[in-house]
Scaffold this motif. Sequence first.
Motif, PDB file in Angstrom:
ATOM      1  N   GLY A  16      11.129  11.527 -48.210  1.00  0.00           N
ATOM      2  CA  GLY A  16      11.665  12.668 -47.981  1.00  0.00           C
ATOM      3  C   GLY A  16      12.425  12.429 -46.452  1.00  0.00           C
ATOM      4  N   LEU A  17      12.416  11.330 -45.718  1.00  0.00           N
ATOM      5  CA  LEU A  17      12.856  11.015 -44.396  1.00  0.00           C
ATOM      6  C   LEU A  17      13.936   9.809 -44.641  1.00  0.00           C
ATOM      7  CD1 LEU A  17       9.584  11.588 -42.318  1.00  0.00           C
ATOM      8  CD2 LEU A  17      11.572  13.282 -42.819  1.00  0.00           C
ATOM      9  N   VAL A  18      14.613   9.788 -43.599  1.00  0.00           N
ATOM     10  CA  VAL A  18      15.387   8.467 -43.191  1.00  0.00           C
ATOM     11  C   VAL A  18      15.254   7.930 -42.208  1.00  0.00           C
ATOM     12  CG1 VAL A  18      17.958   8.123 -43.208  1.00  0.00           C
ATOM     13  CG2 VAL A  18      17.279   9.884 -44.219  1.00  0.00           C
ATOM     14  N   ARG A  19      14.965   6.711 -42.288  1.00  0.00           N
ATOM     15  CA  ARG A  19      14.642   5.856 -40.797  1.00  0.00           C
ATOM     16  C   ARG A  19      15.715   5.248 -40.086  1.00  0.00           C
ATOM     17  NH1 ARG A  19       9.087   2.263 -40.807  1.00  0.00           N
ATOM     18  NH2 ARG A  19       8.258   4.529 -40.472  1.00  0.00           N
ATOM     19  N   PHE A  20      15.553   5.411 -38.942  1.00  0.00           N
ATOM     20  CA  PHE A  20      16.511   4.698 -37.924  1.00  0.00           C
ATOM     21  C   PHE A  20      15.692   3.762 -36.950  1.00  0.00           C
ATOM     22  CE2 PHE A  20      18.941   8.408 -39.698  1.00  0.00           C
ATOM     23  CZ  PHE A  20      20.249   7.618 -39.766  1.00  0.00           C
ATOM     24  N   GLU A  21      16.299   2.736 -36.207  1.00  0.00           N
ATOM     25  CA  GLU A  21      15.593   2.140 -35.314  1.00  0.00           C
ATOM     26  C   GLU A  21      16.968   1.957 -34.108  1.00  0.00           C
ATOM     27  OE1 GLU A  21      14.599  -1.790 -36.216  1.00  0.00           O
ATOM     28  OE2 GLU A  21      12.954  -0.993 -37.648  1.00  0.00           O
ATOM     29  N   VAL A  22      16.404   1.880 -32.805  1.00  0.00           N
ATOM     30  CA  VAL A  22      17.293   1.869 -31.691  1.00  0.00           C
ATOM     31  C   VAL A  22      16.678   0.843 -30.748  1.00  0.00           C
ATOM     32  CG1 VAL A  22      16.473   3.706 -30.645  1.00  0.00           C
ATOM     33  CG2 VAL A  22      18.833   3.027 -30.056  1.00  0.00           C
ATOM     34  N   ALA A  23      17.192   0.183 -30.127  1.00  0.00           N
ATOM     35  CA  ALA A  23      16.652  -0.831 -29.068  1.00  0.00           C
ATOM     36  C   ALA A  23      17.101  -0.269 -27.593  1.00  0.00           C
ATOM     37  CB  ALA A  23      17.300  -2.031 -29.193  1.00  0.00           C
ATOM     38  N   PRO A  24      16.075   0.484 -26.980  1.00  0.00           N
ATOM     39  CA  PRO A  24      16.298   1.046 -25.812  1.00  0.00           C
ATOM     40  C   PRO A  24      16.636   0.091 -24.711  1.00  0.00           C
ATOM     41  CG  PRO A  24      14.568   1.996 -26.750  1.00  0.00           C
ATOM     42  CD  PRO A  24      14.999   0.743 -27.646  1.00  0.00           C
ATOM     43  N   VAL A  25      17.484  -0.046 -23.796  1.00  0.00           N
ATOM     44  CA  VAL A  25      17.569  -0.733 -22.620  1.00  0.00           C
ATOM     45  C   VAL A  25      17.945  -0.120 -21.332  1.00  0.00           C
ATOM     46  CG1 VAL A  25      18.117  -3.058 -23.871  1.00  0.00           C
ATOM     47  CG2 VAL A  25      20.028  -1.278 -22.991  1.00  0.00           C
ATOM     48  N   PRO A  26      17.386  -0.598 -20.322  1.00  0.00           N
ATOM     49  CA  PRO A  26      17.800   0.299 -19.094  1.00  0.00           C
ATOM     50  C   PRO A  26      19.375  -0.389 -18.566  1.00  0.00           C
ATOM     51  CG  PRO A  26      16.471  -1.702 -18.366  1.00  0.00           C
ATOM     52  CD  PRO A  26      16.438  -1.568 -20.072  1.00  0.00           C
ATOM     53  N   LEU A  27      19.798   0.478 -17.801  1.00  0.00           N
ATOM     54  CA  LEU A  27      21.465  -0.113 -17.097  1.00  0.00           C
ATOM     55  C   LEU A  27      21.156  -1.386 -16.732  1.00  0.00           C
ATOM     56  CD1 LEU A  27      24.234   1.118 -16.714  1.00  0.00           C
ATOM     57  CD2 LEU A  27      23.622   1.666 -14.330  1.00  0.00           C
ATOM     58  N   ALA A  28      22.321  -2.287 -17.084  1.00  0.00           N
ATOM     59  CA  ALA A  28      22.231  -3.563 -16.756  1.00  0.00           C
ATOM     60  C   ALA A  28      22.106  -3.826 -15.300  1.00  0.00           C
ATOM     61  CB  ALA A  28      23.578  -4.200 -17.114  1.00  0.00           C
ATOM     62  N   GLY A  29      21.396  -4.947 -14.840  1.00  0.00           N
ATOM     63  CA  GLY A  29      21.354  -5.133 -13.454  1.00  0.00           C
ATOM     64  C   GLY A  29      22.471  -5.130 -12.582  1.00  0.00           C
ATOM     65  N   TRP A  30      23.595  -6.063 -13.155  1.00  0.00           N
ATOM     66  CA  TRP A  30      24.802  -5.907 -12.442  1.00  0.00           C
ATOM     67  C   TRP A  30      25.319  -4.674 -12.098  1.00  0.00           C
ATOM     68  CZ3 TRP A  30      29.041  -3.826 -14.131  1.00  0.00           C
ATOM     69  CH2 TRP A  30      29.246  -3.503 -15.484  1.00  0.00           C
ATOM     70  N   ALA A  31      25.270  -3.720 -13.106  1.00  0.00           N
ATOM     71  CA  ALA A  31      25.927  -2.381 -12.915  1.00  0.00           C
ATOM     72  C   ALA A  31      25.109  -1.578 -11.809  1.00  0.00           C
ATOM     73  CB  ALA A  31      25.751  -1.484 -14.276  1.00  0.00           C
ATOM     74  N   ARG A  32      23.740  -1.860 -11.801  1.00  0.00           N
ATOM     75  CA  ARG A  32      22.909  -1.050 -10.662  1.00  0.00           C
ATOM     76  C   ARG A  32      23.289  -1.755  -9.624  1.00  0.00           C
ATOM     77  NH1 ARG A  32      18.937  -2.150 -14.523  1.00  0.00           N
ATOM     78  NH2 ARG A  32      17.878  -3.684 -13.007  1.00  0.00           N
ATOM     79  N   ALA A  33      23.436  -3.054  -9.331  1.00  0.00           N
ATOM     80  CA  ALA A  33      23.976  -3.562  -8.048  1.00  0.00           C
ATOM     81  C   ALA A  33      25.172  -3.070  -7.667  1.00  0.00           C
ATOM     82  CB  ALA A  33      23.819  -4.969  -8.257  1.00  0.00           C
ATOM     83  N   TRP A  34      26.240  -2.781  -8.596  1.00  0.00           N
ATOM     84  CA  TRP A  34      27.764  -2.727  -8.359  1.00  0.00           C
ATOM     85  C   TRP A  34      27.719  -1.307  -7.384  1.00  0.00           C
ATOM     86  CZ3 TRP A  34      32.196  -4.144  -7.231  1.00  0.00           C
ATOM     87  CH2 TRP A  34      33.247  -3.403  -7.334  1.00  0.00           C
ATOM     88  N   THR A  35      27.314  -0.354  -7.652  1.00  0.00           N
ATOM     89  CA  THR A  35      27.170   0.870  -6.686  1.00  0.00           C
ATOM     90  C   THR A  35      25.864   1.463  -6.288  1.00  0.00           C
ATOM     91  OG1 THR A  35      27.392   2.128  -8.974  1.00  0.00           O
ATOM     92  CG2 THR A  35      29.360   1.768  -7.769  1.00  0.00           C
TER      93      THR A  35
END
Length: 591
Positions: A141-160
Amino acid sequence: MEQLRAARADEARALTALVLRSKAHWGYDARFLAACAPQLALGPHEVTARRVVVAEDGRGAVVGLASLEPEGEGEGERARLGLLFVEPAVIGRGVGRLLYRDVLRRAAARGVRRLLIDADPHAAGFYRAMGAVAASGAPEGLVRFEVAPVPLAGWARAWTGGGRAVHVGNVAEFNAQFADASLDREQSAAHHYASLAAFYSPEPAALVLPRRVPTGWPVLVGRQLGWGEVEVFDALAESGPGLSRAVRARPALAERLTGAGLPLVPWGLTEPFGRLAGRPWQPRELRYESKSASHDLFARILAGGGHPTIRLPEQWRPATRGAAARLLARRAAAGAGSVLKSEHGVGGSGVTVVTPERLRSAGGARALLRRLPRGPLLVEEYVAGPAAGEPGGGLRDLTYDGFVDGAGDVHEVGAAVMDVADGGYRGATVGPGVVPAESERPLLAFGAAVGRELAAAGYRGWFDVDFVTDGAGGLAPTETNLRLTGPAAAFMVAARLDALRGAEHFVRIVDRVELGARLPDGQLEELCGELARACSRLGAVFVPAVPTAAFEPAPWLGVLVAALSRQGLDAAEALVRAEALAVGRPFADGR
């Protein structure tokens, strides 16, 4: 605007009631809901154990909740989105989106790599639109999904510095400092492309634009990219290149932009921007924006060895246009192709590919040169690419993107595939594996070497190195750009979507999508909303990147599309192109 907070144990009964109201919204009868109630109920002790977060409206009323729960015993790389329910009265207003993105953010911060979602079938479209991928193994009766969580890329954090920034769309101002004859005097294209200021970092606090933009445009873009409130200051320099000067001429605005302590990010460095940002201006920083100077830089790097698959095209610098014509004629007579370049053309302006056939059809080298803008020209060896069907035959134009931070450290952003026709840039694609490893490794190594040289020369900011591939699988560097670019915008959007929707997104920026009719603001906003919804149904994301050309005599729109597969990306682009052309159909049919 709804605010999120941790749920309290004393709210368990009220939260259970909200969950059941939300479940009933889908038309389930009382018997079914009674059967579900034990699985949906929250006890006081579970509120903390299941990491429940609630959304409150502006009056402090709870309008939704979501839980991030361990999968199995203790902490680990797997977790589950156990509950995500919204008060029926506010379904469709973005509360679910806000809660879902918060769950992904929290999961990424905990090191979760795989998030499971067992969804009610009625919610499947929502999760698909949010980037979750269908998976097997769901309970009945349900539908399964998956997702791969990731933090903001290191270069993007360093940029600003990991925070928001003020984006200054000074494209025309940057171009004007080179006085390149291949650029039109009015800089009309540059004023349109200034809208790419929306994507100078993953999340802007303010956009500073020369031309007026539709009021609904930043709202739609912000919704797609999960931004908070963004201030827009537009129509500051509708003609001419003086955006930074226009801001400085408004002291209250200048103080507002510079006094908040946020980084100011321009398209490229200029003397007026340096004055606005309080940044010492050093014109020598930009010397490698010159195509001849960058060629010399490449030659020095290659002379040191270490890049065996990189070859440098020969380049000649004729003293006069007559000398250029004679050189072209000699090369054509020998069956060799050439590339004519202006010293500082941008986006392919001032670049002309000259084959022997093209030279003959033009009536000779002098006749061809008479059709080109005045000014000095460089002649470069044309590097023939791989033939169609050969390995790498679909990859001709590649680019490396990176930046040098304030301390002089070089940050690698990545490699992209560009769409280039007759020397003119038309767009780019970024994403996992778009550049094969055998090309990516030497490309990244050489790009980093260029970055180190730029840092040593005093440059601080974004840069890229463009390459063409040859028939033997080698790479030939052709120029550097010491500024942001279209591929840079694609990298920014990919980093933002990965953090919002899970890894790993493919993003394509398309310079010009032809519109079937000129569209005033209201109709343009309606079209963009329809395109966003249509792409969402494919599991893709549509972002209008350049909206200001929609009412030009030959109207067009710059766009970004994103998906979790190359097939999804191609399908989204095809849909956008077809629907954009179709807006003119009622007029063509006489209706």
